[in-house]
Design a protein around this motif. Structure first.
Motif: not given
Length: 355
Positions: A50-66
């Protein structure tokens, strides 16, 4: 007033003491966390997803995992569109979060080593190394706003999971100080209702305290039956039950301008008479039905002749020092069919008495 020296907060033990005093974190709270361990542990994989679904639903938080993550040796993503819960690098990060959640419900909060670990977890997100193994690694900086809202999101998941779980004893579930249960008499009973209080910081409305009432069902499920909000420094008050949302003044008003005698007309017509005060200072609030409910207008402030008593609510004395005695609610058989309205209206009346 407790004095806190700003310079003292440079030292971790002082920061920990200030934090614990500020939020009221005691050994009882630590015990509640430990009691929740066996409930939280099996749910960790779901919570992490659930946490990572939320994080990956916004580009501003997703970009930290690229970028390649520290310690990860597999194939790293090259763009946001490659990220998913099944990507190896995300699975790698999920394992770290799972371990962190497990620590939260097992750590000894009386040991400074626990707080040193938590301090380093926070520090490593500010661009500093935090842990020794990160000294030679690229700096990790996450803006505070993302940390704060993620912690709030995780807290909401955990609190709702724990507080609704039937296998936890009442003390563990009620460790959330902004929540209480309405319990039937007798030992080993399941709660009938859960009541929560929170602040509404909507910038377009006066700051308000919002009380929500949930009916408890089997398997830990709850159903919201009503909520009401009282502004802190304003007369604004609203209430919602079912499909009806209205100003409180349209649902509850005083009889003959009495501050302790009320008409309730949201749904069924009820009356609350709190004019009697017990020896310890507790108001004795009697809920009754008007005997001629079908004759008078529902908007009349004139007291109808008294009909059937259906409940007696005794909240704690408003001026008594803590610890306060438990509030009690006696509901007569005829009142059982109106229990939702009795509970909601009793809490509204109590707030009116202490406003």
């Amino acid at each position: 007033m407790q004095h806190i020296s700003e310079s003292s907060l440079n030292e971790l033990p002082s920061r920990v003491k200030y934090l614990r005093d500020f939020i009221g974190f005691t050994s009882d709270d630590a015990a509640a966390l430990h009691a929740a361990r066996d409930v939280v542990a099996p749910l960790v994989p779901t919570i992490v997803d659930m946490v990572y679904e939320k994080l990956l639903s916004f580009d501003i938080t997703s970009k930290a995992f690229v970028p390649r993550q520290t310690g990860y040796s597999g194939k790293a993503p090259t763009k946001l569109s490659e990220l998913s819960l099944e990507h190896p690098q995300i699975k790698f990060r999920k394992d770290f979060l799972a371990g962190y959640l497990a620590k939260l419900v097992t750590m000894d909060y009386e040991k400074i080593e626990t707080w040193q670990y938590l301090d380093k977890v926070g520090l490593m997100h500010t661009g500093q190394a935090g842990f020794a193994h990160r000294v030679t690694k690229p700096a990790l900086r996450v803006e505070y706003i993302h940390c704060a809202i993620l912690l709030g999101y995780v807290e909401d998941i955990l609190v709702n999971t724990v507080i609704n779980h039937p296998d936890l004893d009442l003390n563990a579930r009620a460790a959330n100080k902004n929540s209480m249960f309405v319990m039937p008499p007798g030992p080993n009973q399941q709660p009938l209702y859960r009541v929560t209080v929170e602040m509404d910081l909507n910038p377009f409305l006066p700051v308000s305290y919002v009380t929500k009432i949930y009916r408890c069902g089997g398997g830990g499920h709850t159903e919201l039956i009503g909520e009401f909000a009282f502004a802190v420094n304003n007369k604004r008050a609203v209430i919602r039950m079912g499909d009806t949302t209205t100003r409180l003044s349209s649902a509850l008003y005083s009889v003959n301008s009495s501050p302790r005698h009320f008409n309730w007309i949201l749904g069924n017509r009820l009356h609350w008479d709190c004019r009697q005060v017990l020896e310890d200072g507790s108001p004795r609030c009697v809920c009754y039905l008007p005997s001629d409910a079908g004759v008078r207008s529902s908007t009349s402030s004139t007291p109808e002749s008294r009909g059937l008593d259906i409940a007696i609510f005794t909240p704690p004395p408003p001026d008594r020092s803590p610890p306060l005695p438990d509030a009690t609610l006696l509901v007569y058989p005829y009142g059982h069919q109106l229990l939702d309205e009795i509970i909601v209206s009793a809490l509204v009346v109590e707030r009116m008495l202490t406003r």
